[in-house]
Design a protein around this motif. Structure first.
Motif, PDB file in Angstrom:
ATOM      1  N   VAL A   1       5.422 -11.054   9.214  1.00 16.91           N
ATOM      2  CA  VAL A   1       6.369 -11.296   8.117  1.00 16.91           C
ATOM      3  C   VAL A   1       7.670 -10.538   8.368  1.00 16.91           C
ATOM      4  CG1 VAL A   1       6.797 -10.967   5.654  1.00 16.91           C
ATOM      5  CG2 VAL A   1       4.565 -11.784   6.430  1.00 16.91           C
ATOM      6  N   GLU A   2       7.548  -9.278   8.791  1.00 17.06           N
ATOM      7  CA  GLU A   2       8.737  -8.467   9.065  1.00 17.06           C
ATOM      8  C   GLU A   2       9.561  -9.052  10.202  1.00 17.06           C
ATOM      9  OE1 GLU A   2       7.279  -4.578   9.810  1.00 17.06           O
ATOM     10  OE2 GLU A   2       6.983  -4.078   7.693  1.00 17.06           O
ATOM     11  N   ALA A   3       8.872  -9.576  11.228  1.00 13.29           N
ATOM     12  CA  ALA A   3       9.582 -10.141  12.378  1.00 13.29           C
ATOM     13  C   ALA A   3      10.399 -11.369  11.980  1.00 13.29           C
ATOM     14  CB  ALA A   3       8.583 -10.503  13.475  1.00 13.29           C
ATOM     15  N   GLN A   4       9.890 -12.131  11.018  1.00 14.04           N
ATOM     16  CA  GLN A   4      10.570 -13.366  10.628  1.00 14.04           C
ATOM     17  C   GLN A   4      11.579 -13.162   9.495  1.00 14.04           C
ATOM     18  OE1 GLN A   4       7.885 -16.675   9.979  1.00 14.04           O
ATOM     19  NE2 GLN A   4       6.431 -15.900  11.491  1.00 14.04           N
ATOM     20  N   LEU A   5      11.264 -12.243   8.577  1.00 11.63           N
ATOM     21  CA  LEU A   5      12.096 -12.124   7.374  1.00 11.63           C
ATOM     22  C   LEU A   5      12.743 -10.750   7.198  1.00 11.63           C
ATOM     23  CD1 LEU A   5       9.687 -13.997   4.933  1.00 11.63           C
ATOM     24  CD2 LEU A   5      11.699 -14.916   6.090  1.00 11.63           C
TER      25      LEU A   5
ATOM     26  N   PRO B   1       9.631  -8.186  -4.579  1.00 10.01           N
ATOM     27  CA  PRO B   1       8.540  -8.906  -5.267  1.00 10.01           C
ATOM     28  C   PRO B   1       8.146 -10.186  -4.541  1.00 10.01           C
ATOM     29  CG  PRO B   1      10.141  -8.106  -6.854  1.00 10.01           C
ATOM     30  CD  PRO B   1      10.732  -7.851  -5.511  1.00 10.01           C
ATOM     31  N   MET B   2       9.143 -10.927  -4.038  1.00 10.38           N
ATOM     32  CA  MET B   2       8.831 -12.153  -3.311  1.00 10.38           C
ATOM     33  C   MET B   2       8.059 -11.837  -2.034  1.00 10.38           C
ATOM     34  SD  MET B   2      11.401 -15.105  -1.846  1.00 10.38           S
ATOM     35  CE  MET B   2      11.987 -15.482  -3.505  1.00 10.38           C
ATOM     36  N   GLY B   3       8.453 -10.771  -1.356  1.00  8.29           N
ATOM     37  CA  GLY B   3       7.760 -10.378  -0.132  1.00  8.29           C
ATOM     38  C   GLY B   3       6.316 -10.011  -0.393  1.00  8.29           C
ATOM     39  N   VAL B   4       6.072  -9.305  -1.493  1.00 13.88           N
ATOM     40  CA  VAL B   4       4.702  -8.930  -1.861  1.00 13.88           C
ATOM     41  C   VAL B   4       3.864 -10.171  -2.133  1.00 13.88           C
ATOM     42  CG1 VAL B   4       3.291  -7.752  -3.584  1.00 13.88           C
ATOM     43  CG2 VAL B   4       5.384  -6.678  -2.752  1.00 13.88           C
ATOM     44  N   ASP B   5       4.445 -11.140  -2.843  1.00 15.89           N
ATOM     45  CA  ASP B   5       3.718 -12.375  -3.151  1.00 15.89           C
ATOM     46  C   ASP B   5       3.385 -13.152  -1.881  1.00 15.89           C
ATOM     47  OD1 ASP B   5       3.731 -11.866  -5.841  1.00 15.89           O
ATOM     48  OD2 ASP B   5       5.532 -13.052  -6.259  1.00 15.89           O
TER      49      ASP B   5
ATOM     50  N   PHE C   1       3.079 -11.965   1.109  1.00 16.57           N
ATOM     51  CA  PHE C   1       2.065 -11.224   1.863  1.00 16.57           C
ATOM     52  C   PHE C   1       0.674 -11.490   1.291  1.00 16.57           C
ATOM     53  CE2 PHE C   1      -0.619  -7.477   2.412  1.00 16.57           C
ATOM     54  CZ  PHE C   1      -0.590  -7.342   3.794  1.00 16.57           C
ATOM     55  N   LYS C   2       0.541 -11.467  -0.035  1.00 15.94           N
ATOM     56  CA  LYS C   2      -0.756 -11.711  -0.667  1.00 15.94           C
ATOM     57  C   LYS C   2      -1.253 -13.126  -0.377  1.00 15.94           C
ATOM     58  CE  LYS C   2      -0.450  -8.408  -4.498  1.00 15.94           C
ATOM     59  NZ  LYS C   2      -0.411  -8.251  -5.977  1.00 15.94           N
ATOM     60  N   GLN C   3      -0.331 -14.081  -0.411  1.00 21.76           N
ATOM     61  CA  GLN C   3      -0.716 -15.464  -0.138  1.00 21.76           C
ATOM     62  C   GLN C   3      -1.196 -15.627   1.304  1.00 21.76           C
ATOM     63  OE1 GLN C   3       2.461 -18.146  -1.225  1.00 21.76           O
ATOM     64  NE2 GLN C   3       2.760 -17.159  -3.222  1.00 21.76           N
ATOM     65  N   ALA C   4      -0.469 -14.991   2.224  1.00 20.50           N
ATOM     66  CA  ALA C   4      -0.848 -15.084   3.637  1.00 20.50           C
ATOM     67  C   ALA C   4      -2.213 -14.457   3.871  1.00 20.50           C
ATOM     68  CB  ALA C   4       0.210 -14.397   4.502  1.00 20.50           C
ATOM     69  N   PHE C   5      -2.445 -13.323   3.229  1.00 21.66           N
ATOM     70  CA  PHE C   5      -3.726 -12.644   3.403  1.00 21.66           C
ATOM     71  C   PHE C   5      -4.855 -13.470   2.801  1.00 21.66           C
ATOM     72  CE2 PHE C   5      -6.911  -9.359   3.217  1.00 21.66           C
ATOM     73  CZ  PHE C   5      -6.598  -8.539   4.295  1.00 21.66           C
TER      74      PHE C   5
ATOM     75  N   LEU D   1     -17.764 -10.731   1.566  1.00 19.61           N
ATOM     76  CA  LEU D   1     -17.485 -12.053   2.108  1.00 19.61           C
ATOM     77  C   LEU D   1     -16.857 -12.993   1.090  1.00 19.61           C
ATOM     78  CD1 LEU D   1     -20.709 -12.676   4.232  1.00 19.61           C
ATOM     79  CD2 LEU D   1     -18.462 -11.951   5.008  1.00 19.61           C
ATOM     80  N   SER D   2     -16.613 -12.495  -0.112  1.00 20.47           N
ATOM     81  CA  SER D   2     -16.004 -13.351  -1.131  1.00 20.47           C
ATOM     82  C   SER D   2     -14.502 -13.407  -0.930  1.00 20.47           C
ATOM     83  CB  SER D   2     -16.316 -12.813  -2.530  1.00 20.47           C
ATOM     84  OG  SER D   2     -15.640 -11.597  -2.754  1.00 20.47           O
ATOM     85  N   ALA D   3     -13.939 -14.585  -1.108  1.00 22.36           N
ATOM     86  CA  ALA D   3     -12.494 -14.773  -0.913  1.00 22.36           C
ATOM     87  C   ALA D   3     -11.693 -13.941  -1.895  1.00 22.36           C
ATOM     88  CB  ALA D   3     -12.137 -16.250  -1.059  1.00 22.36           C
ATOM     89  N   ASP D   4     -12.252 -13.714  -3.108  1.00 20.89           N
ATOM     90  CA  ASP D   4     -11.526 -12.954  -4.120  1.00 20.89           C
ATOM     91  C   ASP D   4     -11.271 -11.530  -3.663  1.00 20.89           C
ATOM     92  OD1 ASP D   4     -11.490 -15.122  -5.759  1.00 20.89           O
ATOM     93  OD2 ASP D   4     -13.254 -14.524  -6.927  1.00 20.89           O
ATOM     94  N   VAL D   5     -12.321 -10.904  -3.078  1.00 20.64           N
ATOM     95  CA  VAL D   5     -12.159  -9.526  -2.618  1.00 20.64           C
ATOM     96  C   VAL D   5     -11.169  -9.460  -1.462  1.00 20.64           C
ATOM     97  CG1 VAL D   5     -13.341  -7.587  -1.526  1.00 20.64           C
ATOM     98  CG2 VAL D   5     -14.434  -8.815  -3.395  1.00 20.64           C
ATOM     99  N   LEU D   6     -11.299 -10.405  -0.521  1.00 18.84           N
ATOM    100  CA  LEU D   6     -10.410 -10.409   0.633  1.00 18.84           C
ATOM    101  C   LEU D   6      -8.962 -10.622   0.226  1.00 18.84           C
ATOM    102  CD1 LEU D   6     -12.582 -12.507   3.105  1.00 18.84           C
ATOM    103  CD2 LEU D   6     -12.147 -10.058   3.202  1.00 18.84           C
ATOM    104  N   SER D   7      -8.740 -11.404  -0.810  1.00 19.35           N
ATOM    105  CA  SER D   7      -7.371 -11.743  -1.190  1.00 19.35           C
ATOM    106  C   SER D   7      -6.635 -10.583  -1.827  1.00 19.35           C
ATOM    107  CB  SER D   7      -7.376 -12.936  -2.149  1.00 19.35           C
ATOM    108  OG  SER D   7      -8.006 -12.581  -3.372  1.00 19.35           O
ATOM    109  N   VAL D   8      -7.373  -9.599  -2.348  1.00 24.51           N
ATOM    110  CA  VAL D   8      -6.701  -8.488  -3.026  1.00 24.51           C
ATOM    111  C   VAL D   8      -6.829  -7.198  -2.240  1.00 24.51           C
ATOM    112  CG1 VAL D   8      -7.031  -9.479  -5.305  1.00 24.51           C
ATOM    113  CG2 VAL D   8      -8.788  -7.954  -4.395  1.00 24.51           C
ATOM    114  N   HIS D   9      -7.264  -7.290  -0.977  1.00 22.53           N
ATOM    115  CA  HIS D   9      -7.429  -6.077  -0.167  1.00 22.53           C
ATOM    116  C   HIS D   9      -6.105  -5.331  -0.054  1.00 22.53           C
ATOM    117  CE1 HIS D   9      -8.760  -3.401   2.997  1.00 22.53           C
ATOM    118  NE2 HIS D   9      -7.685  -3.750   3.696  1.00 22.53           N
TER     119      HIS D   9
END
Length: 421
Positions: free
Chosen positions: A351-355, A363-367, A369-373, A413-421
């Motif tokens: 993300v840093e390399a591109q943006l 705030p947009m960067g945080v969002d 990043f969370k979506q990508a993760f 292994l739940s997507a919910d946990v992984l998404s908020v790591h």
């Protein structure tokens, strides 16, 4: 008359002084002699090359401290040593001098610094005595260094045979040849690695270099690790990036760097690292003992429990409890967090390399990043499940003890946990 009396008094004083000095020297000479016997000599440095490599790797608390105490000359040795050749006589002399200077200095012991070191009973007894100086302190420092670097430095009671020394030097040369062959193979194959070490022969490597001199089986059945023998040629070296392990090893490289072993001699505990360095196993860091991680390490635990107690043991309450504890340590606390941290850093880097570097602070960067993760969460889940089945087997996962592991992993292994790591 007075002069004669004065001369007599002076002579008596000199005699007394000489007697006192003689007594002092008499007390000190045995101490000095004893201290000299405690110092390292050339023979006590069993593997100076491996020791230099470990002192270069200052991520280990003990090595970091010792490296910080070394002389300027020794610092240049650390800077210039390539990690694979035999250190020169001059380099070894500088190392020996610095080691003996450390032995005769202040105590090397610190509880936190040595927290992960398995200390011998003799060392523990000397620590309990809390010696402040003299021969006992030199002895303590010698014992501490021998405990930290057991394959590199001889203990006070240890005798190294010339046969053992010759065997490891032959093994070391074999690994040098394997390193050379790997470099040539990669250069000719777009930096790709061979699937097995036998792929190097005969074009890049004589097959004789695949046999350790300490192996009495001539490379058959091969390595001690189960299901890791080379399928084509007799080979006594454990290849850590064979097909079944390569994906896990590549993940480990991102965490441990160029000290990660890729070829091992299980007889001499000698390793060829990703960065082309040779070093022995040792107790100060997990990487010096085993570079297995995650489900591969857990599979070893299962096999060890089978060998020690029989396959029925894992169906008992005690067996299932031991397996749960191993899963908690190796998977829940070690493997998955490291994997997620490495993934998080990789996503942030992209993300840093591109943006731009500061974008992630918005705030947009945080969002983003969370979506990508979150998007790679399902891929992580699939990868973990594939590794779990490949290492432990589909049938094992159907058993009660296998379901215990799956239950422990269900949250991770739940997507919910992984998404908020």
């Amino acid at each position: 008359m007075k002069s004669i009396i004065l001369q007599g008094k002076i002579l008596n004083s000199l005699t007394l002084l000489i007697a006192i000095l003689g007594t002092m020297i008499g007390l000190q000479l045995p101490l000095q002699a004893g201290t000299d016997q405690l110092l390292f000599d050339r023979e006590a440095m069993k593997d100076p090359g491996s020791l230099i490599v470990k002192l270069q790797d200052t991520r280990a608390p003990v090595s970091e401290f010792i490296a910080s105490q070394l002389s300027e000359d020794m610092q240049w040795v650390l800077f210039g040593y390539n990690g694979v050749s035999t250190p020169s006589a001059q380099q070894q002399e500088v190392l020996l001098s610095d080691l003996n200077r450390l032995l005769q200095g202040d105590s090397l012991y610190d509880a936190q610094r040595f927290a992960n070191i398995e200390l011998s009973e003799q060392t523990q007894a000397l620590i309990a005595e809390n010696q402040k100086g003299g021969e006992a302190l030199v002895r303590l420092n010698r014992c501490l260094l021998a405990d930290v670097y057991p394959y590199e430095l001889a203990s006070l009671s240890e005798q190294q045979s010339s046969t053992a020394s010759k065997g490891i030097e032959t093994c070391r040369e074999n690994l040098r040849q394997i390193k050379r062959a790997l470099d040539e193979y990669r250069a000719a194959n777009a930096d790709g690695d061979p699937q097995w070490l036998s792929d190097l022969s005969p074009e890049y490597l004589d097959a004789k270099f695949l046999l350790c001199p300490a192996d009495t089986t001539a490379g058959v059945p091969g390595v001690l690790t189960e299901d890791a023998s080379d399928p084509t040629l007799p080979c006594r070296y454990l290849y850590e990036i064979r097909p079944s392990e390569k994906e896990a090893q590549q993940m480990l490289w991102t965490q441990e760097g160029d000290m990660t072993p890729i070829v091992r001699c299980e007889h001499h505990r000698l390793n060829l690292s990703l960065g082309g360095k040779l070093y022995r196993n040792g107790p100060q860091r997990d990487i010096y003992n085993s570079n297995k991680m995650g489900f591969s390490a857990l599979a070893d635990v299962v096999r060890d429990l089978h060998k020690q107690h029989g396959k029925a043991f894992l169906k008992t309450q005690a067996g299932r409890q031991q397996l749960k504890q191993a899963t908690e340590k190796l998977i829940i606390k070690q493997f998955v967090p490291k994997m997620l941290d490495a993934l998080e850093k990789e996503i942030a880097s992209q993300v840093e390399a591109q943006l731009g570097k500061d974008f992630l602070k918005t705030p947009m960067g945080v969002d983003i990043f969370k979506q990508a993760f979150s998007q790679v969460g399902s891929q992580i889940k699939e990868q973990l499940q594939v590794q779990l089945e490949s290492q432990l087997g589909a049938e094992f996962l159907k058993s009660e003890e296998g379901r215990d592991i799956l239950e422990q992993l269900s949250v991770l292994l739940s997507a919910d946990v992984l998404s908020v790591h």
